[in-house]
Design a protein around this motif. Structure first.
Motif, PDB file in Angstrom:
ATOM      1  N   ALA A 161       2.817   2.985  14.042  1.00  0.00           N
ATOM      2  CA  ALA A 161       4.051   2.523  13.391  1.00  0.00           C
ATOM      3  C   ALA A 161       4.263   1.028  13.636  1.00  0.00           C
ATOM      4  CB  ALA A 161       5.248   3.322  13.903  1.00  0.00           C
ATOM      5  N   GLY A 162       4.327   0.283  12.521  1.00  0.00           N
ATOM      6  CA  GLY A 162       4.628  -1.149  12.610  1.00  0.00           C
ATOM      7  C   GLY A 162       5.883  -1.473  11.835  1.00  0.00           C
ATOM      8  N   SER A 163       6.461  -0.448  11.220  1.00  0.00           N
ATOM      9  CA  SER A 163       7.691  -0.648  10.462  1.00  0.00           C
ATOM     10  C   SER A 163       8.865  -0.731  11.435  1.00  0.00           C
ATOM     11  CB  SER A 163       7.890   0.541   9.517  1.00  0.00           C
ATOM     12  OG  SER A 163       9.239   0.621   9.131  1.00  0.00           O
ATOM     13  N   ARG A 221       3.660 -15.167  12.562  1.00  0.00           N
ATOM     14  CA  ARG A 221       2.643 -15.039  13.606  1.00  0.00           C
ATOM     15  C   ARG A 221       2.786 -13.691  14.316  1.00  0.00           C
ATOM     16  NH1 ARG A 221       2.186 -18.101  19.036  1.00  0.00           N
ATOM     17  NH2 ARG A 221       0.206 -17.262  19.770  1.00  0.00           N
ATOM     18  N   SER A 222       4.020 -13.312  14.648  1.00  0.00           N
ATOM     19  CA  SER A 222       4.185 -12.041  15.364  1.00  0.00           C
ATOM     20  C   SER A 222       3.760 -10.875  14.472  1.00  0.00           C
ATOM     21  CB  SER A 222       5.626 -11.859  15.867  1.00  0.00           C
ATOM     22  OG  SER A 222       6.547 -12.035  14.811  1.00  0.00           O
ATOM     23  N   ALA A 223       4.118 -10.959  13.168  1.00  0.00           N
ATOM     24  CA  ALA A 223       3.714  -9.878  12.258  1.00  0.00           C
ATOM     25  C   ALA A 223       2.193  -9.807  12.177  1.00  0.00           C
ATOM     26  CB  ALA A 223       4.316 -10.112  10.866  1.00  0.00           C
ATOM     27  N   GLY A 224       1.570 -10.978  12.067  1.00  0.00           N
ATOM     28  CA  GLY A 224       0.100 -11.028  11.960  1.00  0.00           C
ATOM     29  C   GLY A 224      -0.569 -10.429  13.186  1.00  0.00           C
ATOM     30  N   PHE A 282       0.809  -1.221   0.000  1.00  0.00           N
ATOM     31  CA  PHE A 282       0.000   0.000   0.000  1.00  0.00           C
ATOM     32  C   PHE A 282       0.847   1.277   0.000  1.00  0.00           C
ATOM     33  CE2 PHE A 282      -4.549  -1.213   1.244  1.00  0.00           C
ATOM     34  CZ  PHE A 282      -4.446  -2.449   0.624  1.00  0.00           C
ATOM     35  N   THR A 283       1.970   1.265   0.726  1.00  0.00           N
ATOM     36  CA  THR A 283       2.798   2.468   0.699  1.00  0.00           C
ATOM     37  C   THR A 283       3.442   2.604  -0.683  1.00  0.00           C
ATOM     38  OG1 THR A 283       4.537   1.146   1.728  1.00  0.00           O
ATOM     39  CG2 THR A 283       3.333   2.639   3.160  1.00  0.00           C
ATOM     40  N   GLY A 284       3.778   1.462  -1.279  1.00  0.00           N
ATOM     41  CA  GLY A 284       4.331   1.479  -2.636  1.00  0.00           C
ATOM     42  C   GLY A 284       3.321   2.050  -3.619  1.00  0.00           C
ATOM     43  N   SER A 288       0.412   6.214   9.126  1.00  0.00           N
ATOM     44  CA  SER A 288       0.796   4.816   9.347  1.00  0.00           C
ATOM     45  C   SER A 288       2.161   4.568   8.720  1.00  0.00           C
ATOM     46  CB  SER A 288      -0.280   3.933   8.721  1.00  0.00           C
ATOM     47  OG  SER A 288       0.213   2.652   8.487  1.00  0.00           O
ATOM     48  N   ALA A 289       3.068   3.949   9.480  1.00  0.00           N
ATOM     49  CA  ALA A 289       4.423   3.701   8.974  1.00  0.00           C
ATOM     50  C   ALA A 289       4.623   2.222   8.711  1.00  0.00           C
ATOM     51  CB  ALA A 289       5.462   4.201   9.981  1.00  0.00           C
ATOM     52  N   GLY A 290       4.980   1.907   7.446  1.00  0.00           N
ATOM     53  CA  GLY A 290       5.238   0.523   7.044  1.00  0.00           C
ATOM     54  C   GLY A 290       4.212   0.052   6.025  1.00  0.00           C
TER      55      GLY A 290
HETATM   56  N1  LIG Z   1       7.706  -5.973  17.502  1.00  0.00           N
HETATM   57  C1  LIG Z   1       7.538  -6.702  16.386  1.00  0.00           C
HETATM   58  N2  LIG Z   1       7.739  -8.022  16.404  1.00  0.00           N
HETATM   59  C2  LIG Z   1       7.564  -8.768  15.284  1.00  0.00           C
HETATM   60  N3  LIG Z   1       7.160  -8.273  14.111  1.00  0.00           N
HETATM   61  C3  LIG Z   1       6.930  -6.948  14.050  1.00  0.00           C
HETATM   62  C4  LIG Z   1       7.121  -6.098  15.177  1.00  0.00           C
HETATM   63  N4  LIG Z   1       6.783  -4.848  14.838  1.00  0.00           N
HETATM   64  C5  LIG Z   1       6.422  -4.909  13.571  1.00  0.00           C
HETATM   65  N5  LIG Z   1       6.505  -6.156  13.076  1.00  0.00           N
HETATM   66  C6  LIG Z   1       6.156  -6.588  11.738  1.00  0.00           C
HETATM   67  O1  LIG Z   1       7.177  -6.223  10.830  1.00  0.00           O
HETATM   68  C7  LIG Z   1       6.608  -5.964   9.552  1.00  0.00           C
HETATM   69  C8  LIG Z   1       7.110  -4.619   9.083  1.00  0.00           C
HETATM   70  O2  LIG Z   1       6.741  -4.483   7.777  1.00  0.00           O
HETATM   71  P1  LIG Z   1       6.136  -3.145   7.174  1.00  0.00           P
HETATM   72  O3  LIG Z   1       5.928  -3.430   5.723  1.00  0.00           O
HETATM   73  O4  LIG Z   1       4.978  -2.682   7.962  1.00  0.00           O
HETATM   74  O5  LIG Z   1       7.302  -2.107   7.374  1.00  0.00           O
HETATM   75  P2  LIG Z   1       8.508  -1.807   6.357  1.00  0.00           P
HETATM   76  O6  LIG Z   1       8.903  -3.049   5.662  1.00  0.00           O
HETATM   77  O7  LIG Z   1       9.500  -1.056   7.129  1.00  0.00           O
HETATM   78  O8  LIG Z   1       7.799  -0.831   5.327  1.00  0.00           O
HETATM   79  P3  LIG Z   1       7.915  -0.778   3.728  1.00  0.00           P
HETATM   80  O9  LIG Z   1       7.428  -2.091   3.222  1.00  0.00           O
HETATM   81  O10 LIG Z   1       7.026   0.349   3.418  1.00  0.00           O
HETATM   82  O11 LIG Z   1       9.352  -0.532   3.442  1.00  0.00           O
HETATM   83  C9  LIG Z   1       5.092  -5.967   9.748  1.00  0.00           C
HETATM   84  O12 LIG Z   1       4.553  -7.182   9.284  1.00  0.00           O
HETATM   85  C10 LIG Z   1       4.949  -5.831  11.251  1.00  0.00           C
HETATM   86  O13 LIG Z   1       3.756  -6.354  11.763  1.00  0.00           O
END
Ligand SMILES: Nc1ncnc2c1ncn2[C@@H]1O[C@H](COP(=O)(O)OP(=O)(O)OP(=O)(O)O)[C@@H](O)[C@H]1O
Ligand SMILES: O=C(O)[C@@H](O)C(=O)CO
Length: 410
Positions: A252-254, A327-330, A9-11, A353-355
């Motif tokens: 922020a999840g990135s 699983r953690s990402a989900g 989506f950010t892409g 939203s970041a990521g």
């Molecule tokens: N504390 C954490 N532990 C495990 N996984 C995590 C944690 N925090 C974030 N994540 C996961 O890491 C992944 C980060 O990917 P996301 O695409 O959101 O960011 P990004 O790769 O930095 O962004 P982009 O794709 O725009 O470059 C997500 O799936 C997120 O849920």
């Protein structure tokens, strides 16, 4: 005239604004457009998918569905498959299979492409991808939570994902205006995918002109901008809508290096911040309830809050080892999606939203069908004005200055 299919989506917002900047009227959809919907008048349509890290077969099926929609709506004269400027994919990744499927469906013998996006510090030389001054495989992308990148040679990366051969158009050939000739030679030799070198936007413009008639092209926002410049309407585009206002929140999840800096800047500036901890609570609904209860207790006038799961590489690996990467990402994506829903119900009108994966989860949870591209808070990071009564800023993990999240949420 251009139909873009983006793998996150950010892409999608990055490629949409790159085309809009060149004056193309650009329509953005999150996911496949709703049944029966007709796009408004446009020069380009971008369909944002979340296919970067899902199983291969699903990524292919969704991309082909997007292609069918573009064809049915007369927006497939030129199709652009947008992937990440850091070629984010696993060895087992989806860029190859999706390209194979699109090229087969369109009966295209050769696809030119490049992840080069000089405005974001990504350049391609002799087929190698650089992030700033270092090779991709030596950059912080080695530590990416879902798609760690440890090689930098693009033909090898793609050949690991596709049965077809890949080749390169060198910078000398681009600057010598020999792109078409070199592509014809490579096609004769049975090469299907060709990475075209580019160090500067002017290189991408040369390639954009050479590829203006190609039916399928791929890469990051840089080459899409080059193509858009070749197609640009003489009169240019409308000026973007002004920045939105109203209560803001940052999610922020990135875990990318730049997002970590941006999160640190918000915390140092004294913004209220709440970290979602998947090790302490594995239930996304209850993680989200905790964050929203914290939000409800914030005293008035504290400034826009930050709710985040971002962690630096060592701490991140600990979570991934304990819970598993997917699983953690989900868990965290679902939790941030539910938080976004709760915040909008509480009156937030600017959701930042970041990521890319995170933004996909946030936008899906909010049920946003698409939007109008507004002004850019940073290069490749435009505000998106939605029909849902709020605006979105979807920030790619590594985009923006360190102060971006703080500034955008003022
Ligand atoms: N504390 C954490 N532990 C495990 N996984 C995590 C944690 N925090 C974030 N994540 C996961 O890491 C992944 C980060 O990917 P996301 O695409 O959101 O960011 P990004 O790769 O930095 O962004 P982009 O794709 O725009 O470059 C997500 O799936 C997120 O849920
Ligand atoms: O190309 C990029 O770097 C971004 O648009 C992106 O795809 C981030 O997920």
């Amino acid at each position: 005239m251009i139909g873009a299919i983006a793998d996150d989506f950010t892409g999608a917002t990055d490629v949409a604004v790159a085309m809009r900047r060149r004056g193309l009227r650009t329509v953005l959809y999150f996911g496949l457009p709703p049944q029966g919907s007709e796009p408004p008048e446009h020069d380009a349509v971008v369909i944002a998918l979340k296919t970067r890290t899902i199983p291969k077969a699903d990524a292919v099926a969704r991309s082909l569905r997007a292609l069918r929609w573009l064809r049915a709506h007369g927006a497939a004269r030129q199709v652009y498959f947008k992937y990440c400027s850091t070629f984010d994919s696993t060895r087992d990744g989806n860029i190859g299979p999706v390209l194979d499927a699109l090229a087969d469906a369109m009966d295209v013998p050769l696809v030119a492409m490049t992840p080069s996006s000089p405005e974001h510090g990504r350049t391609q030389y002799n087929g190698y991808l650089f992030v700033g001054d270092v090779l991709l495989g030596e950059s912080h992308m080695r530590d990416h939570p879902l798609t760690p990148m440890t090689d930098s040679y693009l033909p090898r990366l793609l050949e690991a994902q596709s049965a077809y051969r890949s080749g390169v158009v060198t910078l000398g050939q681009v600057r010598g205006h020999a792109v078409e000739q070199r592509l014809a030679e490579l096609r004769e030799h049975g090469v299907r995918y060709v990475f075209v070198d580019a160090l500067e936007d002017s290189d991408l413009e040369v390639s954009g002109r050479a590829l203006a008639g190609a039916r399928l092209v791929a890469g990051a926002a840089g080459l899409a901008g080059g193509l858009a410049a070749a197609h640009a309407r003489a009169e240019g585009g409308e000026p973007p809508a002004p920045d939105p206002f109203g209560p803001a929140a940052v999610l922020a999840g990135s875990c990318s290096a730049r997002t970590l800096e941006q999160v640190a800047v918000m915390i140092e500036a004294g913004r209220p911040a709440y970290r979602l901890d998947a090790l302490a609570d594995r239930d996304p609904a209850s993680l989200a309830r905790g964050a929203l209860a914290w939000y409800d207790r914030l005293p008035p006038g504290t400034g826009a809050p930050l709710i985040y799961s971002s962690l630096e590489p060592v701490a991140l690996r600990r979570v991934q080892q304990a819970l598993g990467t997917e699983r953690s990402a989900g868990i965290l994506e679902q939790a941030l999606g539910a938080v976004a829903r709760g915040l909008v119900e509480r009156g937030v009108t600017r959701v930042i939203s970041a990521g890319g994966e995170t933004s996909g989860a946030v936008v899906s949870a909010l049920g946003v069908p698409g939007g109008v591209i507004g002004a850019e808070a940073a290069r490749g990071v435009p505000w998106i004005h939605t029909p849902n009564g709020f605006s979105l800023l979807l920030k790619s993990g590594n985009f923006g200055e360190p102060g971006l999240l703080l500034e955008a949420s003022r």
